[in-house]
Write an enzyme that holds these catalytic residues in place. Structure first.
Site, PDB file in Angstrom:
ATOM      1  NE  ARG A  50      -2.836   0.712   3.394  1.00  0.00           N
ATOM      2  CZ  ARG A  50      -2.140   0.925   4.515  1.00  0.00           C
ATOM      3  NH1 ARG A  50      -1.338   1.980   4.625  1.00  0.00           N
ATOM      4  NH2 ARG A  50      -2.236   0.097   5.518  1.00  0.00           N
ATOM      5  CE1 TYR A 102     -15.332  11.337 -17.373  1.00  0.00           C
ATOM      6  CE2 TYR A 102     -15.137  11.469 -14.987  1.00  0.00           C
ATOM      7  CZ  TYR A 102     -15.350  10.730 -16.135  1.00  0.00           C
ATOM      8  OH  TYR A 102     -15.586   9.386 -16.034  1.00  0.00           O
ATOM      9  CG  ASP A 174      -8.692  15.594 -16.171  1.00  0.00           C
ATOM     10  OD1 ASP A 174      -8.006  14.906 -16.953  1.00  0.00           O
ATOM     11  OD2 ASP A 174      -9.720  15.161 -15.611  1.00  0.00           O
ATOM     12  CE  LYS A 199     -11.537   7.325 -19.143  1.00  0.00           C
ATOM     13  NZ  LYS A 199     -11.859   8.620 -18.553  1.00  0.00           N
TER      14      LYS A 199
HETATM   15  C1  LIG Z   1     -12.402   9.121 -17.346  1.00  0.00           C
HETATM   16  C2  LIG Z   1     -12.051  10.484 -16.873  1.00  0.00           C
HETATM   17  C3  LIG Z   1     -11.895  10.779 -15.503  1.00  0.00           C
HETATM   18  C4  LIG Z   1     -12.185   9.743 -14.424  1.00  0.00           C
HETATM   19  O1  LIG Z   1     -11.301   8.675 -14.474  1.00  0.00           O
HETATM   20  P1  LIG Z   1     -11.667   7.159 -14.027  1.00  0.00           P
HETATM   21  O2  LIG Z   1     -10.422   6.429 -14.361  1.00  0.00           O
HETATM   22  O3  LIG Z   1     -12.856   6.751 -14.824  1.00  0.00           O
HETATM   23  O4  LIG Z   1     -11.980   7.185 -12.580  1.00  0.00           O
HETATM   24  C5  LIG Z   1     -11.527  12.055 -15.145  1.00  0.00           C
HETATM   25  N1  LIG Z   1     -11.311  13.014 -16.079  1.00  0.00           N
HETATM   26  C6  LIG Z   1     -11.472  12.784 -17.392  1.00  0.00           C
HETATM   27  C7  LIG Z   1     -11.235  13.883 -18.356  1.00  0.00           C
HETATM   28  C8  LIG Z   1     -11.838  11.515 -17.829  1.00  0.00           C
HETATM   29  O5  LIG Z   1     -12.005  11.288 -19.140  1.00  0.00           O
END
Ligand SMILES: *Cc1c(COP(=O)(O)O)cnc(C)c1O
Length: 385
Positions: A50, A102, A174, A199
């Site tokens: 962890r 998001y 982000d 992603k």
């Molecule tokens: C998918 C996404 C998130 C959240 O991420 P998870 O891995 O689904 O928890 C946050 N910001 C953006 C721009 C995203 O596309």
């Protein structure tokens, strides 16, 4: 690695052939939850997974280098990375977020406000008057997302950083939609970069994960410590897969964005399509900022069908190669319908303000042959034109 100059080389080579046990070329996967103490009363780098794990650390180190930060914390999901970052906002502190952020981020910020843990205002960050007056309220954090989801609106990161810097306000970006292959917010002055590694970074739609990269080493330490305390650290197996994905990040993203530009041009010409939102098109309202700030246009776009939701139904039903699914950034091409899928949690009024109509579709362009993707779209659009 000592000689790596290019980020492309870092993505491919960081941690390669560094195994001290057997000279493994690929960094090994250490699934072990715990590590034997070599000596009584002596602490060591790895004790409990962890807190720290060698596989997760190679991923963190690679992400930190790719974003030009001083360190990274790897989390189990993108949302847990965002939640971890929000732990740096003092109780009751103000967060300035984009009104078209998001959906999950919107839901988290709204829920934390509802519980009086922090305050939040959602604004159009391209409106400099709105941004200036929001920053004069001395927020703890400005949350930036660019390009935005799903309309691909680009905001000027350096401009926001300069405005925020005057008030000593931290800026987080982000960077999920572009990845460090196409945009490095820390280099533009941001304090933190957040990723859903689910992603583009992993890129194969087989992991959910997240990360924060920070420019200030003391912030990295604070985030790492809180991630350990709350248990928000990523699993070794997910870290291994994500690092495997990063090896081909540049090759994937470059190919995907070149197909995306072809598709955007194709859609723009099509009589069944009323609008195409892609920063690579000269007609896109923030094309100029994207050209300055990004190293490419990315492989995400959205478009509106003239026939609204009545056209969306037969269109998505007849697609053969594109899959109707949430998420993005994988090798496979996807379409999503924001108003019933990714953004269904927003009120109708909020969606309307954000410009998300019922005829809007978002597309994540994958690695299939360009001509097959165009064929698929041609056939499905012919049903509704
Ligand atoms: C998918 C996404 C998130 C959240 O991420 P998870 O891995 O689904 O928890 C946050 N910001 C953006 C721009 C995203 O596309």
């Amino acid at each position: 690695m000592a000689r790596a100059k290019s980020y492309r080389t870092i993505a491919v080579a960081n941690g390669i052939a560094a195994d001290k046990a057997f000279g493994a070329v690929t960094p090994p996967l250490y699934l072990s939850s715990n590590f034997a103490f070599s000596k009584f009363e002596q602490s060591q780098d790895y004790e409990y997974s962890r807190t720290s794990n060698p596989t997760r650390d190679v991923l963190a180190d690679t992400l930190a280098k790719l974003e030009g930060g001083s360190g990274a914390v790897v989390t189990p999901t993108g949302m847990s990375a965002i939640h971890l970052l929000l732990s740096r906002v003092p109780a009751g502190g103000l967060v300035i977020a984009p009104y078209d952020c998001y959906g999950g981020t919107y839901r988290l910020l709204a829920a934390l406000k509802e519980r009086h843990q922090l305050d939040v205002v959602f604004i159009d960050q391209s409106d400099s008057a709105a941004l200036t007056s929001a920053i004069q309220r001395e927020p703890s954090l400005v949350w930036v997302e660019t390009p935005s989801n799903p309309l691909m609106r680009v905001v000027d990161i350096r401009g926001i950083v300069e405005l925020a810097g005057g008030w000593n306000v931290k800026v987080a970006v982000d960077n999920t939609f572009l990845s460090p292959a196409l945009q490095q917010p820390l280099g533009l002055g941001a304090d933190y970069v957040v990723h859903s590694t689910t992603k583009y970074l992993n890129g194969h739609s087989d992991v959910v994960g997240g990360a924060i990269v920070a420019s200030d080493p003391s912030e990295v330490e604070a985030l790492r410590s809180w991630a350990n305390i709350t248990g928000a650290t990523g699993s070794p197996f997910d870290s291994y897969l994500t690092l495997r994905g990063i090896r081909t990040l540049f090759a994937r993203v470059e190919r995907q964005q070149s197909t995306a530009l072809v598709i955007a041009d194709f859609l723009l010409q099509h009589p069944a399509v009323s609008a195409v939102h892609y920063p690579g098109l000269p007609s896109h309202p923030t094309h100029g900022i994207a050209a300055r700030q990004q190293r490419g246009w990315g492989a995400m776009l959205s478009f509106e069908l003239k026939g609204g939701i009545e056209a969306v139904r037969p269109f998505v039903a007849s697609l053969g190669i594109f899959t109707l699914a949430e998420s993005l950034g994988g090798v496979e091409s996807l379409v999503a319908h924001p108003s019933t899928m990714t953004h269904a949690g927003m009120s109708v009024e909020t969606r309307r303000l954000a410009g998300i109509t019922d005829g809007l579709l978002r597309m994540s362009v994958g690695l299939e042959a360009e001509e097959d993707l165009i064929d698929d779209l041609t056939q499905s659009l012919s049903l509704i034109a």
